[in-house]
Write an enzyme that holds these catalytic residues in place. Structure first.
Site, PDB file in Angstrom:
ATOM      1  N   LYS A  35      47.530  30.582  42.358  1.00  0.00           N
ATOM      2  CA  LYS A  35      47.802  30.417  40.914  1.00  0.00           C
ATOM      3  C   LYS A  35      49.294  30.611  40.602  1.00  0.00           C
ATOM      4  CE  LYS A  35      44.996  33.763  39.912  1.00  0.00           C
ATOM      5  NZ  LYS A  35      44.644  34.080  41.324  1.00  0.00           N
ATOM      6  N   SER A 103      40.898  35.585  35.908  1.00  0.00           N
ATOM      7  CA  SER A 103      39.870  35.277  34.889  1.00  0.00           C
ATOM      8  C   SER A 103      38.530  34.934  35.528  1.00  0.00           C
ATOM      9  CB  SER A 103      40.345  34.181  33.939  1.00  0.00           C
ATOM     10  OG  SER A 103      40.917  33.078  34.598  1.00  0.00           O
TER      11      SER A 103
HETATM   12  P1  ADP Z   1      47.607  34.009  43.333  1.00  0.00           P
HETATM   13  O1  ADP Z   1      48.655  33.917  42.275  1.00  0.00           O
HETATM   14  O2  ADP Z   1      46.435  33.097  43.073  1.00  0.00           O
HETATM   15  O3  ADP Z   1      47.187  35.405  43.640  1.00  0.00           O
HETATM   16  P2  ADP Z   1      49.765  33.295  45.117  1.00  0.00           P
HETATM   17  O4  ADP Z   1      50.339  32.060  44.527  1.00  0.00           O
HETATM   18  O5  ADP Z   1      50.475  34.594  44.861  1.00  0.00           O
HETATM   19  O6  ADP Z   1      48.226  33.417  44.688  1.00  0.00           O
HETATM   20  O7  ADP Z   1      49.631  33.129  46.698  1.00  0.00           O
HETATM   21  C1  ADP Z   1      49.142  31.957  47.328  1.00  0.00           C
HETATM   22  C2  ADP Z   1      49.685  31.852  48.751  1.00  0.00           C
HETATM   23  O8  ADP Z   1      49.100  30.708  49.377  1.00  0.00           O
HETATM   24  C3  ADP Z   1      51.189  31.669  48.784  1.00  0.00           C
HETATM   25  O9  ADP Z   1      51.710  32.368  49.881  1.00  0.00           O
HETATM   26  C4  ADP Z   1      51.336  30.143  49.007  1.00  0.00           C
HETATM   27  O10 ADP Z   1      52.534  29.794  49.665  1.00  0.00           O
HETATM   28  C5  ADP Z   1      50.121  29.843  49.875  1.00  0.00           C
HETATM   29  N1  ADP Z   1      49.632  28.441  49.763  1.00  0.00           N
HETATM   30  C6  ADP Z   1      49.345  27.629  50.805  1.00  0.00           C
HETATM   31  N2  ADP Z   1      48.935  26.412  50.392  1.00  0.00           N
HETATM   32  C7  ADP Z   1      48.934  26.454  49.049  1.00  0.00           C
HETATM   33  C8  ADP Z   1      48.612  25.490  48.037  1.00  0.00           C
HETATM   34  N3  ADP Z   1      48.190  24.262  48.324  1.00  0.00           N
HETATM   35  N4  ADP Z   1      48.738  25.875  46.747  1.00  0.00           N
HETATM   36  C9  ADP Z   1      49.153  27.129  46.426  1.00  0.00           C
HETATM   37  N5  ADP Z   1      49.472  28.085  47.331  1.00  0.00           N
HETATM   38  C10 ADP Z   1      49.374  27.755  48.640  1.00  0.00           C
END
Ligand code: ADP
Length: 194
Positions: A35, A103
């Protein structure tokens, strides 16, 4: 003579001023699903293309407006209710609001949708299997949750209710970040024209 009270500024007037309508793009999904990554990249993209855009981040809200709230079911509901209200006000002011919140409960997301005119709530399911999110463990929270150091952790000890009919279902375990962003861009453009 009393001054005339001016009529309220309409959504249409704001849209003319800003070049687009306001709407909410709501990112939901497990911790580590993507996200923050996707919403932050979208904010930059939209900002650079001249749009009035604002990223509402769950972690930031929790340190301010929602700092009195914990992670019980009741507090989680209230946290999202407040987030939804802030997002709605900003969308009403003409912003494209990107809201990134786990959420986990379907009803609270649906309640925010129901409070908006049709087409102004774009639900983006940031969809990655729990096992992948846990493997990523971006903030080390899953490790803590497994060790019982965090209670009521979504996906582990608290439920996550996946959207039934999201506008977008992004499989971040299979699609690249760039591919996901492209899909979000198309969805946003489509809804800006509605
Ligand atoms: P959240 O905010 O949902 O907790 P984050 O954005 O902090 O998740 O973390 C997601 C992780 O997954 C990051 O390290 C990101 O680089 C990795 N990732 C790998 N592929 C994707 C993708 N297609 N979209 C979003 N994040 C990705």
């Amino acid at each position: 003579m009393l001054p005339m009270i001016q009529p309220p500024i309409t959504a249409a007037e704001r849209a003319v001023r800003h070049g687009h309508i306001g709407l909410i793009v709501w990112f939901t999904g497990l911790s580590g699903a993507g996200k923050t990554t996707l919403s932050a990249a979208m904010e930059r993209k939209l900002f650079e293309s001249g749009k009035l855009v604002y990223l509402l981040d769950g972690d930031i809200l929790r340190t301010g407006l929602c700092r009195d709230l914990g992670f019980s079911a009741a507090d989680r509901h209230e946290n999202i209710r407040r987030a939804g209200e802030v997002a709605r006000v900003l969308a009403d002011a003409g912003f494209i609001v990107l809201a990134a919140f786990i959420s986990p409960f379907r009803k609270e997301r649906d309640d925010i949708r129901a409070a908006l005119p049709p087409g102004k709530f774009v639900e983006v399911f940031v969809n990655a299997p729990l096992a992948i999110c846990e493997l990523r463990d971006v903030k080390g929270l899953y490790k803590k949750a497994r060790a019982n150091q965090i209670q009521e952790f979504t996906g582990i000890s608290s439920p996550y209710e996946a959207p039934l009919k999201p506008e977008l279902d992004l499989h971040t375990d299979r699609d690249s970040i760039a591919a996901c962003l492209q899909k979000i861009c198309v969805a946003v453009e489509t809804h800006l024209k509605m």
